[in-house]
Design a protein around this motif. Structure first.
Motif, PDB file in Angstrom:
ATOM      1  N   VAL A 111       0.992  -1.161   0.152  1.00 27.58           N
ATOM      2  CA  VAL A 111      -0.079  -0.207   0.015  1.00 27.58           C
ATOM      3  C   VAL A 111       0.878   1.238   0.049  1.00 27.58           C
ATOM      4  CG1 VAL A 111      -1.770   1.305   1.187  1.00 27.58           C
ATOM      5  CG2 VAL A 111      -1.942  -1.268   1.215  1.00 27.58           C
ATOM      6  N   GLU A 112       1.975   1.047   0.877  1.00 31.04           N
ATOM      7  CA  GLU A 112       2.954   2.140   0.758  1.00 31.04           C
ATOM      8  C   GLU A 112       3.550   2.604  -0.528  1.00 31.04           C
ATOM      9  OE1 GLU A 112       5.401   1.084   4.168  1.00 31.04           O
ATOM     10  OE2 GLU A 112       3.837   1.668   5.778  1.00 31.04           O
ATOM     11  N   LEU A 155      -6.753   1.727  -0.900  1.00 30.93           N
ATOM     12  CA  LEU A 155      -6.831   3.179  -1.174  1.00 30.93           C
ATOM     13  C   LEU A 155      -8.154   3.612  -1.745  1.00 30.93           C
ATOM     14  CD1 LEU A 155      -3.559   2.577  -1.348  1.00 30.93           C
ATOM     15  CD2 LEU A 155      -3.591   4.389  -3.333  1.00 30.93           C
ATOM     16  N   LEU A 156      -8.878   2.770  -1.962  1.00 31.38           N
ATOM     17  CA  LEU A 156     -10.635   3.172  -2.489  1.00 31.38           C
ATOM     18  C   LEU A 156     -11.256   3.143  -1.190  1.00 31.38           C
ATOM     19  CD1 LEU A 156     -10.911   0.831  -5.245  1.00 31.38           C
ATOM     20  CD2 LEU A 156     -10.196   3.068  -5.278  1.00 31.38           C
ATOM     21  N   GLY A 157     -10.652   2.620  -0.143  1.00 30.22           N
ATOM     22  CA  GLY A 157     -11.311   2.956   1.488  1.00 30.22           C
ATOM     23  C   GLY A 157     -11.744   1.362   2.199  1.00 30.22           C
ATOM     24  N   ALA A 158     -11.228   0.140   1.591  1.00 33.24           N
ATOM     25  CA  ALA A 158     -11.369  -0.982   2.307  1.00 33.24           C
ATOM     26  C   ALA A 158     -10.305  -1.095   3.463  1.00 33.24           C
ATOM     27  CB  ALA A 158     -10.807  -2.176   1.257  1.00 33.24           C
ATOM     28  N   GLU A 169      -6.395   0.644  10.223  1.00 36.93           N
ATOM     29  CA  GLU A 169      -6.265   1.768   9.969  1.00 36.93           C
ATOM     30  C   GLU A 169      -6.821   2.069   8.490  1.00 36.93           C
ATOM     31  OE1 GLU A 169      -2.376   4.707   8.227  1.00 36.93           O
ATOM     32  OE2 GLU A 169      -1.875   2.620   9.149  1.00 36.93           O
ATOM     33  N   ASP A 170      -7.430   3.287   8.288  1.00 32.61           N
ATOM     34  CA  ASP A 170      -8.077   3.970   7.160  1.00 32.61           C
ATOM     35  C   ASP A 170      -6.822   4.345   6.198  1.00 32.61           C
ATOM     36  OD1 ASP A 170      -9.271   4.925   5.048  1.00 32.61           O
ATOM     37  OD2 ASP A 170     -10.686   6.355   6.106  1.00 32.61           O
ATOM     38  N   MET A 171      -6.649   3.631   5.200  1.00 33.56           N
ATOM     39  CA  MET A 171      -5.586   4.074   4.215  1.00 33.56           C
ATOM     40  C   MET A 171      -5.909   4.503   2.862  1.00 33.56           C
ATOM     41  SD  MET A 171      -2.689   1.060   5.063  1.00 33.56           S
ATOM     42  CE  MET A 171      -3.978  -0.151   5.411  1.00 33.56           C
ATOM     43  N   SER A 172      -7.219   4.967   2.853  1.00 33.25           N
ATOM     44  CA  SER A 172      -8.080   5.533   1.679  1.00 33.25           C
ATOM     45  C   SER A 172      -7.241   6.815   1.243  1.00 33.25           C
ATOM     46  CB  SER A 172      -9.306   5.585   1.741  1.00 33.25           C
ATOM     47  OG  SER A 172      -9.596   6.632   2.919  1.00 33.25           O
TER      48      SER A 172
END
Length: 318
Positions: A111-112, A155-158, A169-172
């Motif tokens: 994700v990073e 990144l879409l909110g999952a 953590e929310d990574m959206s």
């Protein structure tokens, strides 16, 4: 040196996408990544001409690299997108040992990697000769296949559920306006096999907050050793997420969806150039319209699929 390439002709009756143009690719473009253990290598592909180009960040499946997924990356780039493909730490090209201390965190580092690409678009733009000043950063999407689809979905909110069932953590990322998720993993918990529960704790997603528009693509013969369920497992991100979503279900398709990781690759168990061509057309049309509501490509593609007397798949939206 950049590589010039011309996309091949379409092989499906559903032809919505525009005529391909010459593309230019640069690799490896290296982004410094302190704390990652390896700098991030990416490939950037773009049309040789044109301006105000939208951006798609494409996350590969387990073991692949920036050199995979040419059927999608080249097709999108030849028709107006700048496609950025990072090489994640699980890539076979890096040879990371299973006992590497980063292994439990690779899902998060993935994700990073995508966020780093978005943060460093200026550097990526400058690395490709002739690309400077041609990106439209207001039109950015993410895409991914298999594990890459789960990576993109964050990144879409999952979010990933903890052992207590509480979302992590929310990574959206607000910069991402749309997504294409190809065979994304479904729910965790009791839907996982014992091996997956023990070894892949991050495969426990919550789609409740995945509000960003997305197209989910699944095969109706895709059976995974990670779940106790059948092919419907891969439709969970569509069924369980809110907001504007579409689901393309491909008839007879297994996990490689006919060969999207590459033509004639060993992992493809259901090789079908026709199916790949359909995915090229529909994903291109979806991204065009999702990033530009005035664009009619997606409506045209939906209509063409509905009118096809011998369709390769079905489409539904909500």
């Amino acid at each position: 040196m950049p590589e010039a390439n011309n996309a091949t002709a379409d092989t499906t009756a559903l032809r919505i996408a525009s005529t391909p143009t010459t593309i230019v690719s640069a690799k490896p473009v290296v982004l410094p990544a302190p704390g990652r253990g390896e700098d991030l290598q990416v490939r950037v592909s773009a049309p040789a001409t044109g301006s105000d180009l939208p951006v798609v960040v494409l996350s590969h499946g387990f073991g692949w690299s920036m050199d995979g997924y040419a059927p999608l990356a080249d097709f999108w780039a030849a028709r107006g997108f700048v496609v950025v493909q990072p090489t994640h730490l699980d890539s076979r090209t890096l040879g990371l040992p299973a006992d590497d201390p980063r292994t439990p965190r690779i899902w998060r580092i993935r994700v990073e990697d995508l966020v780093r690409v978005l943060d460093e678009l200026d550097a990526l733009e400058a690395a490709v000769p002739g690309l400077a000043g041609r990106l439209d950063r207001s039109r950015t999407a993410v895409a991914g296949h298999s594990w890459g689809a789960q990576t993109a979905s964050t990144l879409l909110g999952a979010r990933v559920l903890g052992s207590d069932g509480v979302p992590g953590e929310d990574m959206s990322d607000a910069r991402v306006k749309a997504g294409v998720l190809l065979t994304p993993p479904g729910r965790g918990g009791d839907d996982l096999t014992p091996f997956a529960v023990e070894n892949l704790p991050f495969m426990n997603p919550s789609f409740d907050g995945m509000t960003t528009p997305a197209l989910i693509v699944a095969g109706d013969r895709d059976r995974s050793a990670l779940t106790t369920r059948g092919p419907d497992w891969f439709t969970d991100p569509y069924i369980l997420s809110p907001g504007s979503k579409s689901l393309l279900t491909l008839f007879g398709a297994e996990h490689s969806l006919g060969g999207i990781p590459g033509y004639e690759v060993a992992e493809t168990t259901d090789e079908s150039p026709e199916r790949v061509a359909l995915i090229q057309q529909l994903t291109w049309a979806y991204l065009r319209s999702a990033l530009d509501p005035a664009d009619g490509s997606w409506k045209a593609a939906q209509a063409a699929l509905e009118e096809d007397p011998h369709p390769l798949g079905s489409l539904q939206s909500k």
